[in-house]
Structure formats: structure tokens, C-alpha cells
Write a protein that holds these residues in place. Structure first.
Motif: not given
Lengths: 171, 898
Positions: B22-30, B33-52
Motif C-alpha cells: 500500500a505504501c509503495l502503491s501510493v508512491g511512498k519511499n519505504l 529487501f525480502c518482499w517481492h511483488p511476485a514472491l510476496h512477504s515472508v517478513g525475513a529482512c525486517r527492513q520495512c519497519a513502520v510504526i503502527r
């Protein structure tokens, strides 16, 4: 009338001042070592070409007067197959030297490059490459890089540990 | 749709996505690494941390991984909160601890996702003072270079290679920070999609070996949006040039066709463009055996004179030439004297496919749509080797039914690790009936090997099982059980897909596949029907003419025609050599336009240098009937140009003689109303963004004033392109051009291929302004009856052995087989037979067997394949010795006499 006489006097007085004109080319001016003149390619302490053909100088060049092609030797060492600087375009800004990650490209205090034929201002690698290290001594990029290019084996660098044995079971 | 608040700004995003998407689709820079639009999420690299945050009153919130967090309406997150930023910077700092000081000599440098993310997160100085861990590299074959030191352990490579492409010879070894990605032992990576690791790997662990030996940075390449010419699927590619040679092929995202991945033939098979066998200048052979070079003007004048003097000129087109080239040849020779340059057999097959596509009422899905079907029956096709990219899509489709289980457990489709946990390697209903075990068999629930006739009978029987009104065929016991299993699975599915093709040269097979698809449609299923075709423009060519090669030969034999123009075609690959020899003996003046020197060219009086896909622009039609434009990459410094441009010089019609590509297409669509969509395949040459053309070169292109200075210090005027809105320079519009005109993906801060996120309407979705290409054929209104041409049951004949073509991804395609990097992967010609047959014939593996095909004797080493049921033998299709065979051929077979 007074102003004419004053001017004559001033000109006359200057005949006894110290002369600023330098008798170039008989007398050479002092140029500091960091003066940005002719570009050279230097060699590393082992006498090999420093340039690894990373293209950063070409990318930094504001007049796009550097063109090169990377290639590899049998050890996997990158070097430029050709390296061309069109000095008729060069503005001696020194950005290429700034961009160079290996100290290969350096600007030296030499500006005497005038030519009658513009074509002679196109320098190829053999015209650019010098046999020394230039201004920066002791640096060999391949000693600190992670690749094995025939300079040091994998893990042979100063800050590298031995290659991992992937089949060991120790934690 | 849901509304989420990112740093207190509301955004409309799609439900069911994860927050990172969602963040990337609206043009945000986040960073990620491990996520790929075709391979999807595994949450391995911990690089896309945000605060919820819990709600708008929550000021502390908690750190979450955006890729593992579903979008929820009114969710409040922060990317820019100092804690989140610090977390990401620290995380990347630890990932970079062991990353070597390699960027200047790393092929990924300048288009490295790791570089981009490091800059984006603000980490810039290595504080860690201790030693770096190192790894030894492996030899991975002629395509990929391995540099394991650079790895940041994101696991994308194994997730692509093992999970997505289902390769078996790659894996992850060791533990903790010693983790190693590679093969068990050095060797060639076997999977046909291994090249995608170049783009999947966020850093330089896997890089393109074909580019490596004359490496060029991304910013120095001249690129053009192109279409892969190495099979009939028409994957979108980016072709790149520097200093007059083609340097590499990258995948060009097309949400309808190839998505994020292409096959290795497409990626590494381009080298023929730089081959020594390229024809560089016009040549004349007179008297026979004496070749002389001609200037362009002289060649045109001489050929024009010959055409004027000729009694009748016939034109032989080609399925590997663009619509425009074929059309101009047709205009030159006249519609009645224009012949498709394929055999009668092949032309009838493709005509039949076209007929079924137009009238069966069953939808032919695009490659991407293929991945949405939940039961697949492959009839007679070795998909991995005839239409490789389709095999990758079928593998994904086969996972759809097992995935239903995860859906029932309310696991989101992007939650890759969880889905895999649920599926546990369970296979979906993919069934393959082929003459031999195919590379896709490991994904199939059940397979069946039989002679092509038996496969056709089997498919007819399946159709009969689905709908009793369809013709039935009697089957042996084993096949009967298989047919019932397939029919039951297809009927049980929601969206069954039938895949067949022309590779076995069996019309009844094509009919049988149509029967199954029509029966399923009648049963109320949302059925799909995909046919593979042999070449890039096979469909387009057969939409233009009904006439085939044998008819052209007839014209010459009867003495009516005394001049032949052959366009981008080696006739020796179409018909047996003796027939083609006979044809050339009688053909009068022969003009050949082609890019590569071949046997047909040797018989020509004039040879003109035609452009490959890299030096020409045009339109091709793929197997689903999608017209796609490819653009010239660079202007060569010799006489090479698009075939249609050469032909313009000989055409008398004024509107065509001085026309640009748009005008040619205009005339083409006037002649063929069905091809109307070709016009919309890409914007015309007049298109501008504001007043600007779209540059083929990135704005940081270097060396302009030096690259030609050794020839002349005065810089030449850059070449102009009258045929497209693309310019050959770096000047022009910087931004997102229309999708069919995108020469490369780049966006500020996103230098790697992942910049494609910025070119999509939503991440992983359609490109902005719609995906390129126009479908020319849509299924509407079924007017077809069930086919009834069931072939007779196959009976082995020990005097006339049936030879069935075997396909190889590397070798069966004419042009890519000339590419140097592929040579290591092209097997030597062989003859394969079943163990029982080998024993009966007293043939040992490796021993030479003697074949006799249409009067020509051929000795081939024997290979024994236990997957063959016996009664027929396999010989690879497309090798020089076998290219002209009209399959299915028959031959005597005996051990070589010593």
C-alpha cells in the motif's frame, strides 16, 4: 592638462616597479601539486593499472568527454579495454578525480597541451597511463575489495576472515 | 478500498494488500529487501519497519513490519517517525556489516537495490571494526556469475528459484551469518528461469555473465522497449546497446504478459545480434560462387532493374519477420504472389488454431491470466521447451487449488510463508500428456506418455467424458484411467485451462484440445484454451495469407515466376533440403533479406542486410493474438536496417515508398481490417510528452563527446528516428512515458529494476495508462461443432519408425541457437528411444544409429530414455540436420554398420 601630466608621471614611475610578467615558457610558473591540469591514469604499488573501469569518472564528467569500456583479464580483474579522454572538451573541473574510487584518475600540474590539430587532443589509454602512483601512494583497490581478482584470495584481505566452510556443523 | 493514514495523511488503498504494498502503491519511499511483488512477504529482512498506532490518540505506537501487516480501514501508521527511521537505519547497518567494498567492480552498481535502500535509509558509514565474513564463489554455468560475499541473506533467490520456479538444484546452506546460497556443488544451474536471479537478487550476488565480459553501467546503455523474438509468447523485454553492440536483455514488466520474469532463452539468447555471421552490407553473387560487396544505392538500383525485367516476382514471407515487413513484401509481390514462408503442414496448423481462437467461444488467456486457472491439462506440449515462460505460469496456476485451503484459513494471498506451511508441497490438478517426460512433470499430479496420435485420442476421450456429445475414442486401459482422472479434475475445477500447441504437427491434437475446452465451456466452466505457436509472428503471418511455401515452389516449377524475394527466412528450415535445392535451381533471380548468413542466402543473387529485433521496429502477434510493438534499439553504422525499409525501395505504391512506420501500419490495417488493433499497440511517431520525445538513454548517459572522438573529434549529428516517438539521445522527457514506450525503469531514488513500482498503477498491477499490446482476437459466440477427426490408434512399425520431435529450450530456436553463451547448454543431436526398443534393435547408449529420412542418411548417437513407452523415437527439432524435416517423419532404423 593637469590630469595629462599626472598620467605621464604615473606611467614614468612604473618603470621603476618590480616586474610581474613572467618570461614563459623560458621561465615556468610554480603550480601546486593539487593543480587541476592534464589528466593521467596511475598504477597501483604493484605496478598494475589502478583503473577498474567502474565508469564513475565518465558519469561524473559534466561535458561527457570520458569514454571507456570495461573488460576482464583471466583472473577476473577489471580494467579498461580502452580509455579515451577528449581534451578538446575537457574543462579540467576535477570531478573525475573526485569520483574515482581507486585513485586511478588524477589531475596533475601540467597544462601545456596546446595542439594545432584538434584531433591530437583525443588521448587514448596509452597516452594517459603513467608508470607511477601519482599523488596518492600505497593504495591498491583489489587489496580491500571482496573480489578475488588475482591480487589476494578470498578472505586474504586485512579485514577479512577465512572463507566460510558451508558444510561445517559448528554453531 | 480502505483509507489508511500514513504520517497523518489519508490515502485510499486496496483492501487485502499488505501495508508495504500500500505504501509503495501510493508512491511512498519505504525500504525493503525480502518482499517481492511476485514472491510476496515472508517478513525475513525486517527492513520495512513502520510504526503502527492503535488510534489517533495513540502517540507511542509499536514497530511492525509493513509487509506482514494487512491493510485495515482507518489504520494509522508512520514511516517518518524517528523511531521507525532509526530502526531501519540500524537494521541496514547490520545487514551491511559483511558487505564487501565491491561497488566499483560490481555489475549491480548503479542499479543496485541494496545501494538504493542504503541511501534511502540514511546509513552511510561502516562503524563495525571487525572482520568481514567471506565466502567462496561457485561456477553456475554460462549465464550467471556468483559473488557470494555480497549476500545480505534476504532469501529472495531461494524463494524464486526453489519455491516459485521450483528448481531443484539450488539451496541454502550453513547457519547464522554463514548462510550460503548456491548449489550443492559447482555446476550449471539447470532451471530454465535461472536468469531471473539477476533481477530478483537485490544486490550483486547473481549477475549477468553475458554482460560481464563487456560490462556497461545501466546509465550508459541505450535502451528500447522490445519484444522477445525467441518464441511465440512475445514476452516484453528491454534491449540495451552500447558502442554498437547489444549488451543485455532485461525483463520489461507487462502486467498482462510476462509480469516480472522471462526465460533464459529470451534473456541470454540475444547474442546472435552481435554474431560474426551477421550480414553487414549488400552482397551480390554473380557468377555463382563469386561474392562482391555492393553499395546500398547500387544494390537497390540493380534489384529494381531485375524486378522490372522479371516476368513475375513472388514473395516468401516469414513468421520471424514483423507484420510490416511481411506486408511490404505482399505489396511488392502482390497479394496473390505472397506466400507465408512455412510448410503447408505448419500453415494449416496455425490456420486451424486461428480458426478455433476466433470461433470456439473459449477464451485464450494472456500469460498472466493463465496463473488464475485452477486445473490444467497440457496436451502433447513440452511447454518448458516450446514456450518456456508459459511453463512458469502453469506452475503458479497449479498451486491455486492447494491455496484454497489457506484461503479457508483466512490467510492473505501475500502471506507466502504461511501459505507454504498450509500447502505442504501438495500438488494441484496439472495433468500432462506428452510423447516424453517433460520438465514440467514434477509439478503435475499425473502424467501420461504416448505417441502423439494416442495423445489426441486420449484428449478426445477426455472431451467425451466431460460432454457425451463429443466424439469418443477407444483407449488402452492405462490411458482410460488417466482420461477419467483428468476429466473428473477438470469438471471439478472452476476455471480449467487446456494447453496444446503446434509442436507435434498434429492437427487432430489441436482439434482434440478444442473439443475438451468447448465441452468444459458447455458444462458451464470458465474454461480457457491456450495454444503455443512456433515463432514470434507465426500468428500474425497466418492472419495475412493463406498461401504457403509449397505453393510458392509450384509457381517456380511451373515457370510462371522467375524472381523470388525471400524475407528473413531460411527455407532449409522449412522443407527438406532436396526440395529446397530443386527450388533454387529453377528460381531465377533470388533476393534474400536476412540478418544472418544461412544456407538460403548461399543461393541468392542478392543478399541485403536486414535488421534483427535490435535494429528494426515493427509489430508482432503472439500466440494469444496480441499485437505488440518492438522498437529499434540503436542505429547501426552500416547498411543494416529494418526489412520493411529495404522493401520500401522496391515498392511502387507512392504512399508506401516514402512512408514511416505509422503510414505502413495505416496501409496494413486498410488491407486487413482484423489487424486494426495494431495501430493501438503503441503511440505513433507524432506522439510527444508536451513537445518532447522520449529518450532511449538515461539522463546520466556518459561519454557523448568522447565515444566517437577517435574517429573524428567533431561530433556527428545524432541519428533521428522518424518511426517512433523515441529519440536516440538522452535529451527529452524525463518521467513516466506511456507503457509501450518505456525504454527503461528509473525513478529518483530507485535506480534498480524495482523502480518498476513507480510505473504501475498499483504495485504488481497494471502499468500506468494500461499494459502494452492489443488483443486482436476475442472469443465470442461459439459457432464450432465438436471435431471428429480422431486419428487411428498408433501401431508401432519396425520398418518405418515414427520420429517424434523433441524440443530443447536451448537449440530448437533458430536464432538464439547461434548465440555464443548458449552453446554450452545446447545438447548434441541424438536419437532417443525406449529401453525395450533399444534392446530389440541391439542399440547401446552412445552407439551410432543410422536413420534414413527422405533419402538422407543420418547417424546419431543413441540415448535411452526410460520415460518413452516405445514404438517411436525422439530426435531434437531445430538442429541444422533436422530443421527441414516435416514431422512426423518415418525412417528405417538400425545400428550403424561398421
Amino acid at each position: 592638462m593637469i590630469s595629462h601630466l599626472r598620467s605621464l608621471w604615473l606611467v614614468f614611475k612604473h618603470m621603476f616597479h618590480k616586474r610581474e610578467t613572467v618570461q614563459y615558457p623560458e621561465e615556468k610558473p610554480y603550480l601546486p601539486p593539487r593543480w587541476r591540469g592534464r589528466i593521467v591514469l596511475t598504477r597501483d604499488p604493484d605496478g598494475m593499472e589502478r583503473c577498474v573501469a567502474c565508469y564513475l569518472c565518465a558519469a561524473a564528467c559534466p561535458v561527457d568527454c570520458i569514454s571507456l569500456q570495461a573488460t576482464e583479464d583471466e583472473n577476473g580483474r577489471r580494467y579498461p579495454e580502452f580509455f579515451r579522454i577528449n581534451f578538446s572538451r575537457c574543462i579540467f573541473c576535477g570531478y573525475c578525480e573526485d569520483a574515482c574510487p581507486t585513485y586511478a584518475i588524477q589531475l596533475i600540474p601540467d597544462f601545456e597541451m596546446a595542439e594545432y590539430d584538434r584531433q591530437n587532443l583525443v588521448y587514448e589509454k596509452e597516452h594517459l597511463l603513467i608508470s607511477g602512483q601519482g599523488k596518492y601512494h600505497g593504495y591498491n583497490f583489489y587489496r580491500v575489495a571482496g573480489v578475488d581478482a588475482g591480487v589476494k584470495p578470498k578472505g586474504g584481505g586485512e579485514k577479512e576472515s577465512e572463507p566460510v566452510d558451508v558444510r561445517k556443523l559448528l554453531p | 478500498m480502505a483509507t489508511i493514514y500514513i504520517d497523518n495523511v489519508p490515502y485510499e488503498v486496496k483492501d487485502g494488500e499488505n501495508l508495504l504494498q500500500a505504501c509503495l502503491s501510493v508512491g511512498k519511499n519505504l525500504t525493503y529487501f525480502c518482499w517481492h511483488p511476485a514472491l510476496h512477504s515472508v517478513g525475513a529482512c525486517r527492513q520495512c519497519a513502520v510504526i503502527r498506532y492503535r488510534d489517533e490518540n495513540d502517540t507511542r505506537g509499536r514497530i511492525v513490519m509493513a509487509c506482514m501487516e494487512p491493510v485495515a480501514d482507518q489504520a494509522r501508521i508512520s514511516i517518518d517517525a524517528p523511531e521507525a527511521k532509526k530502526f531501519r537505519a540500524q537494521n541496514i547497518e547490520s545487514l551491511m556489516i559483511n558487505h564487501p567494498h565491491d561497488c566499483p567492480v560490481c555489475d549491480e552498481g548503479g542499479e543496485c537495490h541494496l545501494q538504493d535502500m542504503t541511501v534511502m535509509s540514511g546509513h552511510n558509514y561502516r562503524r563495525y571494526r571487525f572482520k568481514k565474513r567471506t565466502h567462496l564463489n561457485q561456477y553456475l554455468g554460462p549465464f550467471l556469475h556468483h559473488e557470494m560475499n555480497r549476500c545480505i541473506q534476504c532469501y529472495r533467490c531461494v524463494r524464486f528459484y526453489n519455491d516459485y520456479a521450483e528448481g531443484k538444484d539450488f539451496g541454502v546452506f550453513a547457519a547464522h551469518d554463514d548462510v550460503y546460497f548456491g548449489r550443492y556443488e559447482p555446476g550449471v544451474l539447470e532451471n530454465e528461469f535461472s536468469g531471473n536471479l539477476v533481477e530478483v537478487c537485490p544486490t550483486g550476488v547473481f549477475t549477468d555473465k553475458t554482460l560481464r565480459k563487456r560490462y556497461t553501467r545501466k546509465w550508459d546503455l541505450t535502451n528500447a522497449p522490445s519484444i522477445c523474438h525467441q518464441c511465440g509468447l512475445g514476452c516484453n523485454i528491454i534491449a540495451s546497446e552500447r558502442y554498437g553492440s547489444l549488451r543485455r536483455i532485461l525483463n520489461r514488466y507487462n502486467g498482462d504478459v510476462n509480469g516480472y520474469f522471462i526465460c533464459d532463452r529470451g534473456r541470454f539468447g540475444y547474442e546472435y545480434v552481435n554474431s560474426q555471421r551477421r550480414i553487414q552490407h549488400a552482397l551480390k553473387q554473380e557468377p555463382a560462387g563469386q561474392w562482391q560487396g555492393l553499395k546500398k544505392d547500387t544494390a537497390i538500383r540493380e534489384i529494381r532493374n531485375r524486378i522490372r525485367a522479371a516476368k513475375r516476382v513472388i514473395g516468401i514471407g516469414s513468421p520471424r519477420a514483423s507484420l510490416e515487413s511481411n506486408f511490404l513484401l505482399r505489396e511488392l509481390a502482390g497479394a496473390e504472389h505472397f506466400y507465408a514462408g512455412v510448410s503447408e503442414k505448419e500453415s494449416r496448423l496455425i490456420k486451424e488454431v486461428l480458426h478455433i481462437l476466433r470461433h470456439s467461444g473459449v477464451r485464450t488467456p494472456s500469460l498472466k491470466e493463465t496463473e488464475t486457472y485452477d486445473a490444467i491439462f497440457v496436451i502433447g506440449e513440452d511447454v518448458t521447451n516450446t514456450a518456456p515462460r508459459l511453463a512458469l505460469s502453469l506452475r503458479q496456476a497449479a498451486k491455486n487449488q492447494p491455496k484454497e485451503k489457506a484461503k479457508a484459513l483466512k490467510i492473505a494471498d501475500w502471506n507466502d510463508a504461511a501459505i507454504r506451511e498450509v500447502i505442504q508441497g501438495q500438488k494441484g490438478p496439472l495433468f500432462i500428456a506428452a510423447p516424453y517426460a517433460t520438465r514440467l512433470d514434477d509439478a503435475a499430479l499425473a502424467t501420461h506418455q504416448a505417441h502423439p496420435d494416442e495423445i489426441a485420442r486420449l484428449a478426445f476421450a477426455v472431451a467425451h467424458h466431460v460432454d457425451a456429445a463429443a466424439a469418443d475414442a477407444e483407449l488402452p486401459e492405462k490411458a482410460k484411467a488417466f482420461a477419467r482422472q483428468v476429466a473428473d479434475a477438470l469438471v471439478a475445477a472452476k476455471k480449467p485451462l487446456i494447453v496444446a500447441g503446434t509442436s507435434l504437427y498434429s492437427p487432430s491434437l489441436i482439434h482434440a484440445a478444442a473439443n475438451v475446452a468447448m465441452a468444459l465451456k458447455k458444462a458451464g466452466k470458465e474454461a480457457g484454451l491456450t495454444y503455443t505457436v512456433p515463432e514470434v509472428n507465426s500468428m500474425g503471418l497466418m492472419m495475412m495469407t493463406d498461401q504457403y511455401l509449397e505453393q510458392a515452389f509450384e509457381q517456380v516449377y511451373s515457370g510462371q515466376a522467375d524472381m523470388v524475394i525471400v524475407v528473413e527466412n531460411d527455407l532449409y528450415r522449412r522443407l527438406p533440403a532436396d526440395q529446397v535445392d530443386e527450388f533454387f535451381r529453377k528460381a531465377g533471380t533470388v533476393v534474400v533479406l536476412d540478418s544472418i548468413a544461412h544456407r538460403t542466402g548461399e543461393h541468392a543473387h542478392f543478399v541485403l542486410p536486414a535488421g534483427t529485433f535490435a535494429e528494426s521496429s515493427g509489430t508482432v502477434v503472439n500466440n494469444e493474438g496480441r499485437a505488440q510493438r518492438f522498437f529499434q534499439v540503436y542505429q547501426p553504422r552500416n547498411d543494416i536496417q529494418s526489412t520493411w525499409k529495404w522493401l520500401q525501395a522496391f515498392v511502387e505504391k507512392e504512399q508506401l515508398a516514402a512512408a514511416n512506420l505509422d503510414d505502413v501500419i495505416q496501409q496494413l490495417t486498410m488491407a486487413y481490417p482484423e489487424l486494426e488493433g495494431v495501430r493501438e499497440a503503441a503511440p505513433g511517431a507524432q506522439f510527444r510528452v508536451g513537445t518532447q520525445k522520449i529518450p532511449r538513454e538515461p539522463h546520466r548517459y556518459s561519454g557523448r563527446t568522447a565515444m566517437l572522438a577517435h574517429i573524428n573529434v567533431s561530433e556527428p549529428k545524432p541519428p533521428e528516428d522518424p518511426d517512433s516517438p523515441l529519440s536516440f539521445t538522452m535529451e527529452g522527457y524525463v518521467g513516466t512515458p506511456p507503457a509501450p514506450l518505456t525504454p527503461f525503469f528509473w525513478s529518483p531514488g530507485w535506480n534498480s529494476v524495482q523502480a518498476v513500482n513507480r510505473y504501475q498503477q498499483e504495485v504488481g498491477g497494471m502499468l500506468r495508462g494500461g499494459n502494452p499490446g492489443r488483443r486482436l482476437i476475442e472469443a465470442n459466440g461459439s459457432s464450432l461443432q465438436y471435431f471428429t477427426d480422431i486419428p487411428a490408434a498408433f501401431h508401432p512399425d519396425n520398418f518405418h519408425w515414427n520420429i517424434v520431435p523433441a524440443y530443447h529450450i536451448f537449440g530448437s530456436d533458430e536464432l538464439s541457437a547461434l548465440s555464443e553463451p548458449l552453446q554450452e547448454r545446447i545438447p548434441a543431436l541424438y536419437l532417443a528411444l525406449s529401453p525395450a526398443d533399444a534392446q530389440a534393435l541391439q542399440l547401446q547408449p552412445g552407439q551410432q544409429a543410422e536413420l534414413n529420412v527422405s533419402g538422407q542418411t543420418l547417424r546419431l548417437p543413441v540415448v535411452i530414455r526410460p520415460d518413452l513407452p516405445g514404438g517411436y523415437v525422439l530426435v531434437p527439432k531445430g538442429w541444422e540436420a533436422t530443421a527441414g524435416w516435416l514431422f512426423p517423419v518415418q525412417s528405417s532404423l538400425k545400428p550403424m554398420q561398421v
